[in-house]
Design an enzyme around this catalytic site. Structure first.
Site, PDB file in Angstrom:
ATOM      1  N   ASP A  23       2.862  -3.202  -0.082  1.00  0.00           N
ATOM      2  CA  ASP A  23       2.486  -3.112   1.331  1.00  0.00           C
ATOM      3  C   ASP A  23       0.965  -3.174   1.458  1.00  0.00           C
ATOM      4  OD1 ASP A  23       2.045  -0.552   0.340  1.00  0.00           O
ATOM      5  OD2 ASP A  23       2.747   0.456   2.137  1.00  0.00           O
ATOM      6  N   PRO A  24       0.445  -3.408   2.658  1.00  0.00           N
ATOM      7  CA  PRO A  24      -0.996  -3.600   2.821  1.00  0.00           C
ATOM      8  C   PRO A  24      -1.800  -2.344   2.470  1.00  0.00           C
ATOM      9  CG  PRO A  24       0.212  -4.370   4.759  1.00  0.00           C
ATOM     10  CD  PRO A  24       1.179  -3.593   3.918  1.00  0.00           C
TER      11      PRO A  24
END
Length: 218
Positions: A59-60
């Site tokens: 995920d970011p």
């Protein structure tokens, strides 16, 4: 084949209304990364027809001024995240070039799809948008690349990324895998794995031009 057609096929097959509603509320009531206009930047910068390499992230980044829609990449003035620093260390050891900037837009324009399996995150809360629907979407993206392309290099670092092998037709694509470049694991097999030169060797073996992994103006 273009991303617009693939997106249409995916959204016809799956119902993402719950995820859409969740994200509308999150962006309205919390700080969420990346900025809404950058959620799909990986697809904007790497047209489907240009894909040569796929690097999978999770995920970011969840800190300010970091995430901008490309896995592992951060905005130009951000500090280097530890995993990216280790990626650059291996790059220097592998093919001898030193990158100075922490953003990877030039890789994306070279044909490297920098794909996180979850595309948004709440500030300061890693994995906060896991299991809202992004994994279904990005699994379909991986399958589409596998199905409609040939001779793509999939670089899979760490167990979560390697679990996606089941979505890839390994008879017509190249898989490069190792432990994750995170400081927790890099010394257990990421350093010395030479993913960049291996990717280029494969691409050249199937008649494709290699990726310019070194710094370029982009």
């Amino acid at each position: 084949m273009e991303w617009s057609q693939i997106f249409h096929d995916i959204t016809t097959k799956h119902d993402f209304k719950a995820m859409h509603d969740f994200l509308e509320k999150e962006y309205s009531t919390a700080i969420v990364y990346p900025d809404r206009e950058n959620i799909y930047q990986a697809f904007d910068l790497t047209p489907f027809e240009n894909i040569k390499v796929v690097i999978l992230g999770q995920d970011p980044y969840h800190g300010p001024n970091q995430a901008h829609g490309l896995a592992f990449s951060v905005q130009p003035n951000a500090k280097f995240p530890p995993s990216l620093r280790n990626m650059y260390k291996e790059l220097a050891d592998d093919i001898g070039c030193v990158r100075q900037t922490p953003h990877l837009q030039d890789w994306a324009r070279e044909g490297v799809l920098l794909l996180n399996t979850v595309l948004t995150v709440r500030q300061g809360e890693a994995n906060s948008h896991r299991d809202i629907g992004w994994e279904t979407f990005t699994d379909e993206i991986i399958k589409a690349v596998s199905d409609y392309k040939e001779h793509v290099v999939f670089i899979l670092w760490g167990k979560p990324a390697q679990q996606k092998i089941k979505l890839i037709d390994t008879s017509k694509h190249c898989i490069i895998k190792s432990v994750h470049p995170s400081p927790l694991s890099a010394y257990r097999g990421f350093f010395g794995s030479k993913p960049y030169s291996k990717a280029n060797t494969y691409l050249e073996s199937v008649g494709k031009s290699p990726i310019n992994w070194c710094e370029s103006e982009a």
